[in-house]
Design an enzyme around this catalytic site. Structure first.
Site, short mmCIF file in Angstrom:
data_model
loop_
_atom_site.label_atom_id
_atom_site.label_comp_id
_atom_site.label_asym_id
_atom_site.label_seq_id
_atom_site.Cartn_x
_atom_site.Cartn_y
_atom_site.Cartn_z
N HIS A 119 0.83 -1.21 0.00
CA HIS A 119 0.00 0.00 0.00
C HIS A 119 0.87 1.26 0.00
O HIS A 119 0.62 2.20 -0.76
CB HIS A 119 -0.90 0.00 1.23
CG HIS A 119 -1.62 1.30 1.43
ND1 HIS A 119 -2.70 1.68 0.66
CD2 HIS A 119 -1.41 2.32 2.32
CE1 HIS A 119 -3.12 2.88 1.06
NE2 HIS A 119 -2.36 3.28 2.07
N HIS A 146 0.89 4.89 -2.53
CA HIS A 146 1.37 6.26 -2.29
C HIS A 146 2.64 6.59 -3.06
O HIS A 146 2.80 7.72 -3.53
CB HIS A 146 1.59 6.47 -0.79
CG HIS A 146 0.32 6.62 -0.03
ND1 HIS A 146 -0.45 7.77 -0.07
CD2 HIS A 146 -0.34 5.75 0.79
CE1 HIS A 146 -1.51 7.61 0.69
NE2 HIS A 146 -1.48 6.40 1.23
N GLU A 165 -6.58 9.18 -0.40
CA GLU A 165 -6.67 7.73 -0.17
C GLU A 165 -7.76 7.09 -1.03
O GLU A 165 -7.55 6.01 -1.60
CB GLU A 165 -6.97 7.44 1.31
CG GLU A 165 -5.80 7.67 2.25
CD GLU A 165 -4.73 6.58 2.19
OE1 GLU A 165 -4.86 5.63 1.39
OE2 GLU A 165 -3.77 6.69 2.95
N SER A 224 -4.17 0.51 -4.64
CA SER A 224 -3.34 -0.57 -4.09
C SER A 224 -4.19 -1.75 -3.65
O SER A 224 -3.66 -2.71 -3.08
CB SER A 224 -2.50 -0.06 -2.91
OG SER A 224 -3.33 0.38 -1.85
#
Length: 306
Positions: free
Chosen positions: A173, A178, A219, A238
């Site tokens: 993730h 990110h 997010e 992700s």
């Protein structure tokens, strides 16, 4: 990444209650506390591995070389599986800005990259660097560090029994989600502005409002692009499962008053998502929110809630 109170075990923000807190034993070794429903709860070898990687992070200090983790074949296989499965899903569902950033970063897909390797690829693009985290990072520290172009990242992998699922932010993730976003100068700037906002506010209420807007944008954000709904949020991009489901959720226009106050469950797919009309709209609106957020923000948006 993530959030824990500065006291360590007392959780201030509800998201943190669902992650795996880290304490230390009498010898100073990190101990990761997995919940009973965690895939690795009954796996002593996995628990020991988590403790080992967390200890390396807690022993690190800024200025030291980043901890080098010798990933086992089973861990590299998890990375290969996720990278392979997400490759086509990104082409199908990710926004163009993310795809261009992913290509520019050029992460390996055959093994778990080291954080210093991610930093070496990322820093020339946007100036961001990765620092190791044992697990949860206090909310103010995690977001505030973004102002200095620092991203706190875990280094462990999810449990091999469920390579396409994790109940907490793992290196998949942190880096595939990110890291690829941070290779985009425009997304990196949004995160830097969010960090400045977190540094600017004094009250926990304002900080949580900023964190909640971050949740529904960086997010779990989506955007209209060439007539199609595409994802840009790291949580969606992700997630092997959620990336296939987000177009079926309730899609609302950007609404910071709602984002900062709506109840949400981080253990389930997000049923409500907020879409920007375009990438230009996204960067102008979200960037403007973070650039102007202050301690009066929750009260300022209260009339809109009514």
């Amino acid at each position: 990444m993530g959030q824990l109170s500065d006291e360590g075990e007392e959780v201030v923000f509800e998201e943190a209650q669902l992650y795996s807190p880290v304490t230390h034993d009498e010898n100073g070794k990190a101990v990761v506390h997995l919940g009973e429903d965690h895939p690795g709860f009954n796996d002593p070898a996995y628990r020991e591995r988590r403790n080992e990687i967390a200890t390396a992070a807690t022993l690190w200090s800024p200025g030291d070389p980043l901890p080098h983790i010798e990933y086992a074949e089973v861990e590299n296989e998890i990375w290969r599986t996720v990278s392979r499965e997400l490759r086509e899903k990104h082409r199908k569902y990710a926004c163009a800005e993310f795809l261009a950033a992913k290509a520019a970063l050029g992460l390996p897909e055959d093994r778990v990259p080291q954080l210093d390797e991610v930093t070496a690829r990322l820093k020339p693009l946007t100036g961001f660097e990765y620092h190791p985290a044992a697990g949860l990072v206090p909310l103010r520290e995690f977001y505030g560090s973004l102002a200095e172009r620092v991203f706190h990242s875990t280094q462990y992998t999810r449990h091999p029994s469920e390579p396409l699922y994790t109940p907490e932010p793992d290196i998949v993730h942190e880096v595939i989600g990110h890291g690829n976003m941070l290779a985009s100068p425009r997304f990196a700037e949004l995160k830097r502005l969010a960090g400045q906002a977190a540094r600017r506010v004094q009250t926990d209420e304002a900080l949580q409002f900023i964190a909640d807007v971050f949740w529904f944008t960086l997010e779990f954000g989506v955007v209209w692009e060439d007539g199609e709904l595409r994802a840009y949020g790291a949580g969606i991009l992700s997630s092997y499962g959620e990336i296939e489901e987000f177009r079926g959720m309730e899609i609302r226009p950007l609404d910071f008053a709602e984002m900062g106050t709506i109840e949400y469950d981080i253990t389930k797919y997000q049923p409500v998502l907020y879409a920007a009309d375009s990438m230009e709209h996204l960067f102008a609106a979200v960037g403007g929110f973070f650039a102007t957020a202050d301690d009066s923000t929750p009260a300022r948006y209260a009339p809109a809630r009514g």
